[in-house]
Design a protein around this motif. Structure first.
Motif, PDB file in Angstrom:
ATOM      1  N   UNK A  65       0.826  -1.200   0.000  1.00 14.77           N
ATOM      2  CA  UNK A  65       0.000   0.000   0.000  1.00 14.77           C
ATOM      3  C   UNK A  65       0.864   1.257   0.000  1.00 14.77           C
ATOM      4  N   UNK A  66       1.912   1.242   0.802  1.00 14.82           N
ATOM      5  CA  UNK A  66       2.814   2.413   0.847  1.00 14.82           C
ATOM      6  C   UNK A  66       3.472   2.646  -0.509  1.00 14.82           C
ATOM      7  N   UNK A  67       3.893   1.563  -1.133  1.00 14.83           N
ATOM      8  CA  UNK A  67       4.518   1.678  -2.458  1.00 14.83           C
ATOM      9  C   UNK A  67       3.552   2.318  -3.449  1.00 14.83           C
ATOM     10  N   UNK A  68       2.311   1.884  -3.425  1.00 12.58           N
ATOM     11  CA  UNK A  68       1.297   2.421  -4.343  1.00 12.58           C
ATOM     12  C   UNK A  68       1.034   3.886  -4.043  1.00 12.58           C
ATOM     13  N   UNK A  69       0.871   4.206  -2.780  1.00 19.51           N
ATOM     14  CA  UNK A  69       0.535   5.575  -2.411  1.00 19.51           C
ATOM     15  C   UNK A  69       1.711   6.522  -2.670  1.00 19.51           C
TER      16      UNK A  69
ATOM     17  N   UNK B 283      -8.331   1.623  -6.883  1.00 20.89           N
ATOM     18  CA  UNK B 283      -7.311   0.598  -7.132  1.00 20.89           C
ATOM     19  C   UNK B 283      -7.361  -0.361  -5.942  1.00 20.89           C
ATOM     20  N   UNK B 284      -7.794  -1.584  -6.181  1.00 19.11           N
ATOM     21  CA  UNK B 284      -7.817  -2.589  -5.128  1.00 19.11           C
ATOM     22  C   UNK B 284      -6.526  -3.378  -5.112  1.00 19.11           C
ATOM     23  N   UNK B 285      -5.887  -3.471  -3.949  1.00 21.10           N
ATOM     24  CA  UNK B 285      -4.630  -4.212  -3.831  1.00 21.10           C
ATOM     25  C   UNK B 285      -4.684  -5.046  -2.561  1.00 21.10           C
ATOM     26  N   UNK B 286      -5.201  -6.251  -2.710  1.00 16.57           N
ATOM     27  CA  UNK B 286      -5.354  -7.148  -1.563  1.00 16.57           C
ATOM     28  C   UNK B 286      -5.292  -8.593  -2.046  1.00 16.57           C
TER      29      UNK B 286
ATOM     30  N   UNK C  31       0.750  -0.152 -11.757  1.00 22.11           N
ATOM     31  CA  UNK C  31       1.372   1.160 -11.600  1.00 22.11           C
ATOM     32  C   UNK C  31       1.918   1.662 -12.932  1.00 22.11           C
ATOM     33  N   UNK C  32       2.521   0.758 -13.697  1.00 24.39           N
ATOM     34  CA  UNK C  32       3.010   1.150 -15.027  1.00 24.39           C
ATOM     35  C   UNK C  32       1.848   1.564 -15.927  1.00 24.39           C
ATOM     36  N   UNK C  33       0.760   0.805 -15.865  1.00 25.38           N
ATOM     37  CA  UNK C  33      -0.411   1.110 -16.696  1.00 25.38           C
ATOM     38  C   UNK C  33      -1.010   2.460 -16.321  1.00 25.38           C
ATOM     39  N   UNK C  34      -1.022   2.760 -15.023  1.00 25.36           N
ATOM     40  CA  UNK C  34      -1.572   4.041 -14.577  1.00 25.36           C
ATOM     41  C   UNK C  34      -0.742   5.197 -15.128  1.00 25.36           C
ATOM     42  N   UNK C  35       0.587   5.086 -15.022  1.00 24.70           N
ATOM     43  CA  UNK C  35       1.460   6.143 -15.546  1.00 24.70           C
ATOM     44  C   UNK C  35       1.248   6.333 -17.048  1.00 24.70           C
TER      45      UNK C  35
END
Length: 384
Positions: free
Chosen positions: A285-289, A351-354, A370-374
């Motif tokens: 979660x921290x990585x994503x945020x 974005x669900x990450x679980x 994350x790559x797709x979002x960028x």
């Protein structure tokens, strides 16, 4: 290597991606729901749920009933609230409105304590509300799937037990059980309701409820008959007690395949310490945020203490709407969810990450997302 058919990574706040073994459990041959083999599996499943919720009190009872997470609301409203009872519903998004509506359906009188979008009611506000009126039940959505707001349960429960000790503490954990820490006994919770398809990692179709001994006694002492037949604990309590004791029992037919899938998933979850699982969700979660922040984007839950570890609700750049970017993500093999909060639905994505997307080291779902979002943002003209 997964044996599943190639498909886009499902990274919405539930349903989530499933492990191969969980899906294989769904293909189990047809069997009797009162046969010895299935009764043993169901009994073990209920016992494992106690471990997931961190419950050891034999007076408490887990329930697994065919239905969605919404059936958990009905169980609480139909079994613990009676017509005219006052209920305090803490509001952090869409799902508090729905829970309040459910209470009204059964004749209870809900009062909502609302926070601004992305925030949660503060303890001093809750304390004031509890002192102003006697509430039979207080409800809190642990993670509101519409906003990604995480509520703090331990401190809330301590406050309730101090200020209004007779009030039952009910937690909607549909989007938190399995990825957020919940200590049922230690925190003095009376009910946690959840569902199979989110961080627990099973196909949708099972309503899962953990009820304390105090909640069970409250139900037994009610003055009126529950207004639900299918959801009534009068019908389900002896069934669950019998199954957990490895005794065949019948009220309504369960789904043996779904229960087997749940058994498989719980076996996987409990194969390592829960603390490690929660820590892994926090780290991802921290990585994503951090990535979201580096892109110059904001979250609905702007305060770190309000941010869930199993999902992130992300405001889109000015002038970009969810229907513009979601198809771009799909083309890149990633599925996010659009906004759900009716006031700002088109302005953000979720974005669900679980579950296995986070815990399986062989999966690349998170990095791909994350790559797709960028790339997706760049394609609609956004420059970070």
């Amino acid at each position: 290597m997964s044996t599943q058919e190639a498909h886009p990574a499902l990274l919405i706040p539930g349903p989530i991606e499933f492990d191969d073994a969980v899906l294989q459990a769904m293909s189990h041959y047809s069997e009797s729901h009162v046969g010895a083999q299935f009764v043993s599996v169901f009994g073990e499943t209920l016992t494992m749920l106690r471990k997931l919720f961190q419950n050891t009190d034999p007076a408490a009872q887990p329930f697994v009933i065919s239905g969605s997470g919404t059936l958990g609301w009905d169980q609480v409203a139909a079994n613990l609230a009676e017509p005219g009872d006052d209920v305090l519903v803490l509001h952090t998004g869409y799902f508090a409105d729905s829970f309040a509506d459910c209470f009204e359906t059964y004749g209870a009188k809900p009062t909502q304590l609302k926070a601004a979008i992305g925030d949660r009611p503060q303890l001093d506000e809750i304390k004031k509300a509890l002192k102003e009126k006697k509430y039979k039940i207080i409800t809190v959505t642990h993670v509101d799937t519409s906003t990604g707001v995480l509520s703090e349960i331990k401190g809330l429960s301590e406050l309730v037990h101090s200020v209004s000790p007779d009030t039952l503490v009910v937690v909607d954990g549909v989007c938190s059980v399995g990825c957020e820490e919940i200590r049922f006994d230690d925190w003095g919770i009376d009910v946690v309701l959840t569902a199979s398809q989110k961080a627990i990692g099973c196909p949708a179709g099972l309503s899962i409820v953990m009820a304390s001994g105090r909640a069970i006694e409250t139900f037994k002492n009610r003055k009126t008959r529950p207004a639900s037949y299918f959801g009534s604990w009068k019908n389900w309590l002896p069934i669950m007690q019998n199954y957990e004791a490895q005794k065949a029992s019948y009220f309504a037919t369960p789904s043996p395949q779904l229960v087997r899938a749940l058994h498989t998933s719980l076996t996987q979850i409990l194969s390592s310490p829960l603390e490690e699982r929660f820590a892994r969700h926090r780290d991802v979660s921290k990585k994503i945020k951090d990535t979201v922040t580096s892109l110059g984007l904001k979250q609905l839950a702007s305060k770190p203490e309000n941010q869930a570890n199993g999902m992130t609700a992300i405001y889109l750049p000015e002038g970009v709407a969810a229907p513009q970017i979601l198809p771009n993500l799909l083309k890149k093999g990633v599925i996010f969810a659009g906004g759900l909060h009716k006031e700002i639905a088109t302005k953000y994505v979720r974005f669900g990450h679980m579950g296995v997307s986070v815990t399986d080291p062989n999966r690349t779902d998170i990095d791909r997302a994350l790559d797709a979002l960028k790339e997706g943002l760049a394609e609609v003209g956004y420059k970070a």
